[in-house]
Motif scaffolding. Structure first.
Motif, short mmCIF file in Angstrom:
data_model
loop_
_atom_site.label_atom_id
_atom_site.label_comp_id
_atom_site.label_asym_id
_atom_site.label_seq_id
_atom_site.Cartn_x
_atom_site.Cartn_y
_atom_site.Cartn_z
N LEU A 51 -0.62 12.53 -5.83
CA LEU A 51 -2.03 12.24 -6.04
C LEU A 51 -2.46 11.02 -5.21
O LEU A 51 -3.53 11.03 -4.60
N PHE A 52 -1.63 9.99 -5.20
CA PHE A 52 -1.91 8.81 -4.39
C PHE A 52 -1.95 9.16 -2.90
O PHE A 52 -2.85 8.73 -2.18
N LEU A 53 -0.98 9.95 -2.44
CA LEU A 53 -0.93 10.31 -1.03
C LEU A 53 -2.14 11.13 -0.62
O LEU A 53 -2.74 10.90 0.43
N MET A 54 -2.52 12.10 -1.44
CA MET A 54 -3.64 12.96 -1.09
C MET A 54 -4.98 12.24 -1.24
O MET A 54 -5.93 12.57 -0.55
N GLY A 55 -5.05 11.26 -2.11
CA GLY A 55 -6.31 10.58 -2.36
C GLY A 55 -6.57 9.37 -1.49
O GLY A 55 -7.72 9.02 -1.25
N PHE A 56 -5.52 8.73 -1.01
CA PHE A 56 -5.73 7.49 -0.25
C PHE A 56 -5.07 7.53 1.12
O PHE A 56 -5.73 7.30 2.13
N TYR A 74 -6.94 7.98 4.94
CA TYR A 74 -6.77 6.79 5.79
C TYR A 74 -6.12 7.17 7.11
O TYR A 74 -6.54 6.73 8.18
N TRP A 75 -5.09 8.01 7.07
CA TRP A 75 -4.37 8.44 8.25
C TRP A 75 -5.28 9.28 9.16
O TRP A 75 -5.29 9.11 10.38
N ILE A 76 -6.06 10.17 8.56
CA ILE A 76 -6.99 11.02 9.33
C ILE A 76 -8.06 10.15 9.99
O ILE A 76 -8.41 10.35 11.16
N THR A 77 -8.59 9.17 9.26
CA THR A 77 -9.62 8.29 9.82
C THR A 77 -9.08 7.48 10.99
O THR A 77 -9.75 7.34 12.02
#
Length: 51
Positions: A21-26, A30-33
């Motif tokens: 959940l943390f990885l998919m939500g934050f 962030y990585w895509i941006t």
């Protein structure tokens, strides 16, 4: 002993769930941006070679 195994399974599964959940939500947004900004940034390789 069986109860301990079930509790341990639920504990590890719960930790994995919250980590995902943390990885998919934050982390993923962030990585895509960062990747998008890297692609949009102008490349200065040619400017450095001319100097």
């Amino acid at each position: 002993m069986s109860t301990f195994g079930i509790v341990l399974f639920l504990l590890i599964g719960g930790m994995a769930f919250w980590m995902l959940l943390f990885l998919m939500g934050f982390i993923l947004p962030y990585w895509i941006t960062l990747g998008i900004f890297e692609q949009l940034r102008t490349k200065r390789v040619l400017d450095d070679e001319e100097k």
